[in-house]
Design a protein around this motif. Sequence first.
Motif, PDB file in Angstrom:
ATOM      1  N   PHE A 118       2.850  23.982 -92.787  1.00 36.13           N
ATOM      2  CA  PHE A 118       4.046  23.239 -92.719  1.00 36.13           C
ATOM      3  C   PHE A 118       3.697  22.450 -91.189  1.00 36.13           C
ATOM      4  O   PHE A 118       4.034  21.470 -90.752  1.00 36.13           O
TER       5      PHE A 118
ATOM      6  N   ALA B 133      11.867  34.170 -92.776  1.00 36.71           N
ATOM      7  CA  ALA B 133      12.426  32.709 -92.931  1.00 36.71           C
ATOM      8  C   ALA B 133      11.197  32.041 -93.512  1.00 36.71           C
ATOM      9  O   ALA B 133      10.900  30.828 -92.971  1.00 36.71           O
ATOM     10  N   LEU B 134      10.587  32.554 -94.515  1.00 33.41           N
ATOM     11  CA  LEU B 134       9.645  31.797 -95.072  1.00 33.41           C
ATOM     12  C   LEU B 134      10.436  30.570 -95.880  1.00 33.41           C
ATOM     13  O   LEU B 134      11.633  30.971 -96.458  1.00 33.41           O
ATOM     14  N   PHE B 135       9.636  29.397 -96.245  1.00 37.28           N
ATOM     15  CA  PHE B 135      10.318  28.432 -96.944  1.00 37.28           C
ATOM     16  C   PHE B 135      10.224  28.712 -98.320  1.00 37.28           C
ATOM     17  O   PHE B 135       9.206  28.688 -98.950  1.00 37.28           O
ATOM     18  N   ARG B 136      11.292  29.042 -99.018  1.00 41.69           N
ATOM     19  CA  ARG B 136      11.308  29.862-100.313  1.00 41.69           C
ATOM     20  C   ARG B 136      10.803  29.011-101.516  1.00 41.69           C
ATOM     21  O   ARG B 136      10.164  29.079-102.463  1.00 41.69           O
ATOM     22  N   HIS B 137      10.887  27.584-101.243  1.00 40.22           N
ATOM     23  CA  HIS B 137      10.350  26.389-102.182  1.00 40.22           C
ATOM     24  C   HIS B 137       8.964  25.877-102.112  1.00 40.22           C
ATOM     25  O   HIS B 137       8.553  25.274-102.945  1.00 40.22           O
ATOM     26  N   MET B 138       8.451  26.671-101.027  1.00 36.95           N
ATOM     27  CA  MET B 138       7.122  26.194-100.728  1.00 36.95           C
ATOM     28  C   MET B 138       6.060  27.328-100.951  1.00 36.95           C
ATOM     29  O   MET B 138       6.305  28.514-100.987  1.00 36.95           O
TER      30      MET B 138
ATOM     31  N   PHE C 275      10.152  35.359 -87.520  1.00 40.01           N
ATOM     32  CA  PHE C 275      11.318  35.980 -87.595  1.00 40.01           C
ATOM     33  C   PHE C 275      11.583  37.361 -88.294  1.00 40.01           C
ATOM     34  O   PHE C 275      10.816  37.694 -89.167  1.00 40.01           O
TER      35      PHE C 275
ATOM     36  N   GLU D 127      14.067  35.364-105.388  1.00 38.59           N
ATOM     37  CA  GLU D 127      13.923  35.551-103.803  1.00 38.59           C
ATOM     38  C   GLU D 127      14.293  37.093-103.301  1.00 38.59           C
ATOM     39  O   GLU D 127      13.972  37.375-102.411  1.00 38.59           O
TER      40      GLU D 127
ATOM     41  N   PRO E 103      15.860  20.953 -99.786  1.00 44.25           N
ATOM     42  CA  PRO E 103      15.073  21.617-101.203  1.00 44.25           C
ATOM     43  C   PRO E 103      15.930  22.947-101.355  1.00 44.25           C
ATOM     44  O   PRO E 103      16.170  23.734-102.355  1.00 44.25           O
ATOM     45  N   ASN E 104      16.272  23.853-100.343  1.00 45.41           N
ATOM     46  CA  ASN E 104      17.218  24.919-100.368  1.00 45.41           C
ATOM     47  C   ASN E 104      18.257  24.789-100.925  1.00 45.41           C
ATOM     48  O   ASN E 104      18.854  25.818-101.706  1.00 45.41           O
TER      49      ASN E 104
ATOM     50  N   SER F 243       8.698  34.565-103.201  1.00 42.29           N
ATOM     51  CA  SER F 243       9.367  35.550-103.786  1.00 42.29           C
ATOM     52  C   SER F 243       8.313  36.449-104.744  1.00 42.29           C
ATOM     53  O   SER F 243       8.788  37.428-105.034  1.00 42.29           O
TER      54      SER F 243
ATOM     55  N   GLU G 126      18.143  30.249 -90.169  1.00 39.78           N
ATOM     56  CA  GLU G 126      16.773  30.638 -89.839  1.00 39.78           C
ATOM     57  C   GLU G 126      15.771  29.682 -90.466  1.00 39.78           C
ATOM     58  O   GLU G 126      14.564  29.647 -89.597  1.00 39.78           O
ATOM     59  N   ASP G 127      15.754  29.066 -91.541  1.00 38.94           N
ATOM     60  CA  ASP G 127      14.770  28.484 -91.940  1.00 38.94           C
ATOM     61  C   ASP G 127      14.532  27.208 -91.314  1.00 38.94           C
ATOM     62  O   ASP G 127      13.411  26.859 -90.827  1.00 38.94           O
TER      63      ASP G 127
ATOM     64  N   ARG H 193       4.733  39.196 -97.053  1.00 40.44           N
ATOM     65  CA  ARG H 193       5.429  37.818 -96.299  1.00 40.44           C
ATOM     66  C   ARG H 193       5.309  37.884 -94.881  1.00 40.44           C
ATOM     67  O   ARG H 193       5.319  36.976 -94.486  1.00 40.44           O
TER      68      ARG H 193
ATOM     69  N   ARG I  32      12.584  18.376 -95.843  1.00 42.86           N
ATOM     70  CA  ARG I  32      11.723  19.325 -96.387  1.00 42.86           C
ATOM     71  C   ARG I  32      12.157  20.785 -96.370  1.00 42.86           C
ATOM     72  O   ARG I  32      11.699  21.742 -97.147  1.00 42.86           O
ATOM     73  N   VAL I  33      13.142  21.215 -95.726  1.00 45.25           N
ATOM     74  CA  VAL I  33      13.826  22.579 -95.709  1.00 45.25           C
ATOM     75  C   VAL I  33      15.263  22.556 -96.301  1.00 45.25           C
ATOM     76  O   VAL I  33      15.446  23.227 -97.194  1.00 45.25           O
TER      77      VAL I  33
ATOM     78  N   GLN J 167      22.940  30.861 -96.574  1.00 43.25           N
ATOM     79  CA  GLN J 167      21.585  30.778 -96.459  1.00 43.25           C
ATOM     80  C   GLN J 167      21.053  30.821 -94.717  1.00 43.25           C
ATOM     81  O   GLN J 167      20.106  30.808 -94.569  1.00 43.25           O
TER      82      GLN J 167
END
Lengths: 280, 367
Positions: free
Chosen positions: B96, B83-88, B79, A277, A191-192, B134, A169-170, B141, A187-188, A166
């Motif tokens: 955020f 780099a989006l937060f995929r779970h949000m 980015f 994803e 969860p990832n 997604s 970057e996040d 995005r 929070r990042v 992963q």
Amino acid sequence: MRTSPLRDSTPVRLALIILALSVLGLFLVAPLLVVFGEALARGVDAYVAALADPETQFSIRLTVIVAMITVPLDLVIGVSIAWCVAKFDFRGKSLLTTLIDLPFSVSPVIAGLIYVLVFGLHGWLGPILQAHDIHIIFALPGIVLATLFVTFPFIARELIPLMEQQGTEDEEAAVVLGASGWQIFRRVTLPNVKWGLLYGVLLCNARAMGEFGAVSVVSGHIRGRTTTMPLQVEILYDDYNFVAAFAVASVLALLALVTLAVRSVFEWRYARELAAEGRA
Amino acid sequence: MIDIRNVHKSFSGFQALNDVSLQIAEGELVALLGPSGSGKTSLLRILAGLEFADSGQVLFDGGDATTVGARDRKVGFVFQHYALFRHMTVFDNVAFGLSVRRGRDRISRADIADRVHYLLTMVQLGGLAARYPSQLSGGQRQRVALARALAIQPRLLLLDEPFGALDARVRKELRRWLRNLHDELKITGVFVTHDQEEALDVADRVVVMNQGRIEQVGTPTEIYDSPATPFVYQFLGNVNALECRIRDGLAEIGSLTLPASAYSGVQDAAGIAFVRPHDLFLSRPGSGSGAPAEVRHVSILGPLVRVELLLDGQTVEAEISRQRHAELAIEVGQTLLLWPRQARFFLRDSWQGTSFNDPERMLEHDI
């Protein structure tokens, strides 16, 4: 049917499938059936009575206690190590990753012996511990330590490849947006990796409850005081109490089956998330 | 205003930035243009506080920001892969940066919701707040990433290859849109790209980088019309790089001799002449000046015709209009006269250049 250049001929495929299935059947499914068969050989009443035995009850409780102590510790250790290794570059990183694998490459009996040598009555710290009336070997702390040694790589090993894949970057995006280290983690990052983490915890728990070798060395097999379930199985079996031995074994086997089932569910969910994803 | 002073940065022996100085004015949109490994992304990350310079200074509005971390810089960063937060959800992604504020800077839920909805409307994603990344297209995005970066009201917006991962049609559309958005918001912006068309199209000013150094800074027109170095010439647009000899103020490209008065002191040296294909004038022998060259290949590219010629052993590409092509009745194997309206000469291994303009020919626009 679609043909592919990599496809083997039908007889070869058939032979391989039969071979794999018979190996699985012979070495995995058959013993499992034997465990349940023997446990229920004298009927359900005998099975229930065997599990109701106070010493057996104690071993189940002790096993759960050990798992409840070691798994959260493994969780903290594993997540910390994975976070370090996957998100940062530092001197000695490869040494650390090698050390993580140590419990996998060392016999669990050795792990137990190490603790006996360090904390045992005649070990390095033995006299000091004795003087302060602290019992580690042949007591709960020893069992926990031995179990920790054997189980701590599971979560880290599960998380490191996932976190490395992963990238960072996040986390970078989060820090630029003003998040603190803890906020980023909670929070990042967390969860990832949640499915991988749950899976790691599950594996870790299964191993913590099932560990025999290392625990056997440090526990001393004191009935009703330091016998976990795997040790109880051995004791009962040595007493020719087959129904009880297999009854306890069946509980452990059930645990393994539940672990496998939950794991499959996780993997299924996890695969769906990854596919969604669009990163494949 | 952003002031970058003599910044050096190396990564385990590799010199990513070598004495880079650059000033970015308030409200300006600057493109960092260069090939991969030119240091453009390192410079962007140093501006974001994600990397720190080995030496040199970065000043934000006069204040030293060299050692300020990314968390406290108040910059927006988009980015390359978003780099989006995929779970949000889209909403939570954009929120955020506001929701992590604590203490005095804390913002109420209602205010956050207002701001997020305003931003999502601005990036034309009003109805997609509840979606997950997604479930969005690449362009969507990208716009979520932009809204997320803008949510914290950054004093500087940084974009790393903002259109790199999109297909050509979406890229062009989004490019226009970003330019308009920038004009509306008047936010200072820096974006990294390796696509010269993108840089020239979108930016107010283009910074061309190569091997950790800035080669040239200028408006898109300046960069395209008067490249300062051979590198800029070759990196920007199609160009003929021709071997030449420079002798006493004259440049000789085979049998073609052009004045290069700035080099009058040079007795005899190897040089390179840069000529853009559309600056080459072709004529039939006997009807004009120039050196004879043999036509090797002709290809028709929409309204233009590309003619490949051989000038004393060197291949030269010329672009002429369909009309001119018809007038000349060009055939492969034929000999034509070749004359550049504009050329620029560089001595080998020299950064200095001198140019040749033929004012007379400049008027004969045949394209």
